[in-house]
Scaffold this motif. Structure first.
Motif, PDB file in Angstrom:
ATOM      1  N   PRO A 106       0.848  -1.198   0.000  1.00 45.32           N
ATOM      2  CA  PRO A 106       0.000   0.000   0.000  1.00 45.32           C
ATOM      3  C   PRO A 106       0.883   1.246   0.000  1.00 45.32           C
ATOM      4  N   LEU A 107       1.574   1.448  -1.115  1.00 47.55           N
ATOM      5  CA  LEU A 107       2.580   2.501  -1.233  1.00 47.55           C
ATOM      6  C   LEU A 107       2.315   3.345  -2.471  1.00 47.55           C
ATOM      7  N   GLU A 108       2.577   4.628  -2.369  1.00 48.54           N
ATOM      8  CA  GLU A 108       2.558   5.530  -3.511  1.00 48.54           C
ATOM      9  C   GLU A 108       3.910   6.231  -3.575  1.00 48.54           C
ATOM     10  N   MET A 109       4.161   6.940  -4.676  1.00 50.31           N
ATOM     11  CA  MET A 109       5.458   7.602  -4.824  1.00 50.31           C
ATOM     12  C   MET A 109       5.735   8.572  -3.683  1.00 50.31           C
ATOM     13  N   ALA A 110       4.681   9.219  -3.172  1.00 50.03           N
ATOM     14  CA  ALA A 110       4.877  10.247  -2.154  1.00 50.03           C
ATOM     15  C   ALA A 110       4.804   9.719  -0.733  1.00 50.03           C
ATOM     16  N   GLY A 111       4.612   8.433  -0.537  1.00 50.36           N
ATOM     17  CA  GLY A 111       4.544   7.949   0.827  1.00 50.36           C
ATOM     18  C   GLY A 111       3.918   6.585   0.939  1.00 50.36           C
ATOM     19  N   ALA A 112       3.504   6.260   2.155  1.00 50.24           N
ATOM     20  CA  ALA A 112       2.965   4.932   2.446  1.00 50.24           C
ATOM     21  C   ALA A 112       1.701   5.071   3.276  1.00 50.24           C
ATOM     22  N   ALA A 113       0.882   4.032   3.225  1.00 47.62           N
ATOM     23  CA  ALA A 113      -0.389   4.041   3.948  1.00 47.62           C
ATOM     24  C   ALA A 113      -0.169   3.874   5.449  1.00 47.62           C
ATOM     25  N   SER A 114      -1.202   4.163   6.202  1.00 46.44           N
ATOM     26  CA  SER A 114      -1.236   3.834   7.622  1.00 46.44           C
ATOM     27  C   SER A 114      -1.269   2.315   7.771  1.00 46.44           C
ATOM     28  N   PRO A 115      -0.676   1.773   8.831  1.00 50.46           N
ATOM     29  CA  PRO A 115      -0.732   0.325   9.054  1.00 50.46           C
ATOM     30  C   PRO A 115      -2.064  -0.149   9.623  1.00 50.46           C
ATOM     31  N   ARG A 116      -3.020   0.765   9.779  1.00 47.78           N
ATOM     32  CA  ARG A 116      -4.264   0.427  10.481  1.00 47.78           C
ATOM     33  C   ARG A 116      -4.980  -0.768   9.841  1.00 47.78           C
ATOM     34  N   GLU A 117      -5.226  -0.719   8.535  1.00 48.48           N
ATOM     35  CA  GLU A 117      -6.039  -1.753   7.895  1.00 48.48           C
ATOM     36  C   GLU A 117      -5.418  -3.136   8.055  1.00 48.48           C
ATOM     37  N   SER A 118      -4.144  -3.256   7.755  1.00 49.44           N
ATOM     38  CA  SER A 118      -3.509  -4.573   7.807  1.00 49.44           C
ATOM     39  C   SER A 118      -3.309  -5.055   9.241  1.00 49.44           C
ATOM     40  N   LEU A 119      -2.914  -4.159  10.129  1.00 47.35           N
ATOM     41  CA  LEU A 119      -2.619  -4.572  11.503  1.00 47.35           C
ATOM     42  C   LEU A 119      -3.890  -4.945  12.259  1.00 47.35           C
ATOM     43  N   THR A 120      -4.956  -4.162  12.084  1.00 46.79           N
ATOM     44  CA  THR A 120      -6.193  -4.487  12.799  1.00 46.79           C
ATOM     45  C   THR A 120      -6.853  -5.744  12.224  1.00 46.79           C
ATOM     46  N   ALA A 121      -6.720  -5.964  10.917  1.00 43.77           N
ATOM     47  CA  ALA A 121      -7.273  -7.190  10.320  1.00 43.77           C
ATOM     48  C   ALA A 121      -6.528  -8.418  10.823  1.00 43.77           C
ATOM     49  N   LEU A 122      -5.197  -8.319  10.936  1.00 42.61           N
ATOM     50  CA  LEU A 122      -4.409  -9.427  11.475  1.00 42.61           C
ATOM     51  C   LEU A 122      -4.806  -9.707  12.921  1.00 42.61           C
ATOM     52  N   HIS A 123      -4.924  -8.654  13.713  1.00 42.37           N
ATOM     53  CA  HIS A 123      -5.302  -8.816  15.112  1.00 42.37           C
ATOM     54  C   HIS A 123      -6.686  -9.442  15.230  1.00 42.37           C
ATOM     55  N   ALA A 124      -7.630  -9.000  14.394  1.00 45.37           N
ATOM     56  CA  ALA A 124      -8.987  -9.537  14.448  1.00 45.37           C
ATOM     57  C   ALA A 124      -9.011 -11.028  14.117  1.00 45.37           C
ATOM     58  N   PHE A 125      -8.217 -11.441  13.147  1.00 44.78           N
ATOM     59  CA  PHE A 125      -8.158 -12.856  12.785  1.00 44.78           C
ATOM     60  C   PHE A 125      -7.617 -13.681  13.954  1.00 44.78           C
ATOM     61  N   LEU A 126      -6.547 -13.209  14.566  1.00 49.28           N
ATOM     62  CA  LEU A 126      -5.970 -13.948  15.690  1.00 49.28           C
ATOM     63  C   LEU A 126      -6.917 -13.962  16.895  1.00 49.28           C
ATOM     64  N   ALA A 127      -7.606 -12.857  17.123  1.00 51.19           N
ATOM     65  CA  ALA A 127      -8.551 -12.800  18.241  1.00 51.19           C
ATOM     66  C   ALA A 127      -9.688 -13.804  18.047  1.00 51.19           C
ATOM     67  N   ALA A 128     -10.039 -14.064  16.787  1.00 47.11           N
ATOM     68  CA  ALA A 128     -11.142 -14.985  16.499  1.00 47.11           C
ATOM     69  C   ALA A 128     -10.717 -16.443  16.524  1.00 47.11           C
ATOM     70  N   HIS A 129      -9.425 -16.725  16.287  1.00 49.33           N
ATOM     71  CA  HIS A 129      -9.018 -18.113  16.069  1.00 49.33           C
ATOM     72  C   HIS A 129      -7.882 -18.609  16.986  1.00 49.33           C
ATOM     73  N   ALA A 130      -7.130 -17.709  17.612  1.00 50.02           N
ATOM     74  CA  ALA A 130      -6.012 -18.144  18.454  1.00 50.02           C
ATOM     75  C   ALA A 130      -6.426 -18.173  19.924  1.00 50.02           C
ATOM     76  N   ASP A 131      -5.602 -18.779  20.752  1.00 48.90           N
ATOM     77  CA  ASP A 131      -5.866 -18.818  22.194  1.00 48.90           C
ATOM     78  C   ASP A 131      -5.760 -17.409  22.771  1.00 48.90           C
ATOM     79  N   ALA A 132      -6.755 -17.015  23.541  1.00 52.19           N
ATOM     80  CA  ALA A 132      -6.822 -15.650  24.068  1.00 52.19           C
ATOM     81  C   ALA A 132      -5.610 -15.298  24.921  1.00 52.19           C
ATOM     82  N   ASP A 133      -5.062 -16.274  25.652  1.00 53.06           N
ATOM     83  CA  ASP A 133      -3.923 -16.002  26.535  1.00 53.06           C
ATOM     84  C   ASP A 133      -2.667 -15.605  25.746  1.00 53.06           C
ATOM     85  N   LEU A 134      -2.627 -15.925  24.471  1.00 55.22           N
ATOM     86  CA  LEU A 134      -1.462 -15.621  23.646  1.00 55.22           C
ATOM     87  C   LEU A 134      -1.558 -14.251  22.966  1.00 55.22           C
ATOM     88  N   LEU A 135      -2.655 -13.525  23.223  1.00 58.01           N
ATOM     89  CA  LEU A 135      -2.898 -12.255  22.548  1.00 58.01           C
ATOM     90  C   LEU A 135      -3.129 -11.161  23.586  1.00 58.01           C
TER      91      LEU A 135
END
Length: 379
Positions: free
Chosen positions: A108-137
């Protein structure tokens, strides 16, 4: 050449629908004759998920898909619109294993910069919260949201030329980078459980989000750097994100990748920016090192783009020799190219337009074939 896992088709300029029509024809041929099922474009990998969903399910509106499913303004191209329309038509009524897939492989990059990590980081966290052991998160979504803060501070365009305007090495960014690394590690450590409790698409997307979150935060960190190697690190980070995405796509079957020739070349890349030289390995060079003969490169070359001021090439250039041939389009094997050139070293063509990069005769031995298009026409 054999059927490689990744067949890279490079273009010498962006935005020419004549070249995209050649690409579309080649992709259709590879789907019908060689079993290819994925096309990957030099476009935002997260936005590409929107286009992929449309070509697979038909959900949504084509106009909206072209606007939201592509970066770099590529969605405005008639050639890309025709590609998406054909893919959707091809998939209609077909079982999933026979369907074609769309992907962006750029970050998610353009010549003048880069996107916020919000979309990818929160989606990764949401997946782990739904499928991984809660104690590991131990991190919750609210903590991530607070650390990310206002997205505008991540996308500040002035940061490309002024490291002091980058958020990439603030305390919040450094903590986020550690969290992203831990989340990506947790994804790998818990793979047996995560794969068994999620769909194949969910697992694939989680890996994409992990690669993107860690890559973006690394990119932002180098945006804030002031060392002489800053630009080389930025270019190399982007290339490594591209390469990782291509290799992941190849795990599910052969891929036709399409981007600028520079992203696919095997030799080391170089550029001067702000008067300083920078060298890095392109995505293609990284993929080639990993896949060997399973990576193939077809470079595109052209004769004229008259609406851009690119006229008939000089006869002593590679393009000039090919322009003298009768065909409007031609696929040339490297061995055949040597015969056409008569073993002579040809001069490098000089473009009057900054947006077109002619062939570098020194790199002809590093490609597997050449696709020559005689004339590009304005659409």
């Amino acid at each position: 050449m054999n059927t490689p896992r990744i067949l890279a088709l490079g273009e010498p300029t962006h935005g020419e629908d004549t070249l995209l029509a050649v690409r579309n024809d080649l992709f259709r041929q590879q789907v019908e004759e060689a079993g290819y099922r994925t096309i990957a474009l030099e476009s935002d990998c997260l936005m590409g998920l929107i286009a992929d969903e449309y070509v697979r399910s038909g959900a949504g509106d084509l106009d909206e898909v072209m606007e939201r499913g592509f970066s770099h303004d590529f969605g405005r191209s008639a050639g890309n619109r025709e590609l998406v329309r054909w893919m959707r038509s091809h998939n209609e009524g077909r079982p999933e294993p026979e369907q074609v897939r769309f992907a962006g492989f750029d970050g998610p990059l353009e010549m003048a910069g880069a996107a916020s990590p919000r979309e990818s980081l929160t989606a990764l966290h949401a997946f782990l919260a739904a499928h991984a052991d809660a104690d590991l998160l131990p991190w919750d979504g609210e903590t991530l949201d607070q650390l990310i803060g206002d997205d505008a501070r991540w996308t500040e365009p002035a940061a490309m030329m002024d490291p002091s305007r980058s958020v990439g090495r603030t305390a919040d960014a450094q903590r986020l980078r550690l969290i992203a690394d831990d989340l990506a590690a947790l994804l790998a450590m818990q793979a047996p459980q995560l794969i068994s409790t999620s769909s194949a698409d969910e697992w694939e997307r989680a890996q994409l989000h992990a690669r993107t979150a860690t890559g973006l935060l690394r990119y932002h960190s180098w945006m804030a750097d002031t060392s002489p190697g800053r630009m080389a690190q930025l270019l190399g980070t982007r290339a490594s994100m591209m390469a990782a995405n291509l290799l992941a796509l190849a795990d599910r079957g052969p891929v036709l990748a399409y981007a600028h020739n520079a992203h696919f070349q095997r030799p080391k890349s170089s550029i001067r920016m702000g008067g300083l030289p920078a060298e890095w390995w392109s995505a293609g060079a990284m993929v080639s090192a990993r896949l060997g003969a399973d990576y193939g490169v077809l470079a595109m070359a052209l004769g004229t783009i008259r609406h851009r001021g690119v006229e008939t090439p000089d006869p002593d250039t590679v393009e000039g020799v090919l322009y003298a041939l009768p065909e409007d389009r031609r696929l040339i094997d490297v061995r055949q190219l040597g015969d056409l050139l008569g073993g002579e070293v040809r001069a490098a063509r000089v473009s009057p337009w900054f947006g077109y990069a002619p062939l570098d005769p020194r790199h002809l031995g590093d490609i597997d074939g050449l696709v020559f298009v005689k004339d590009c026409f304005e659409h």
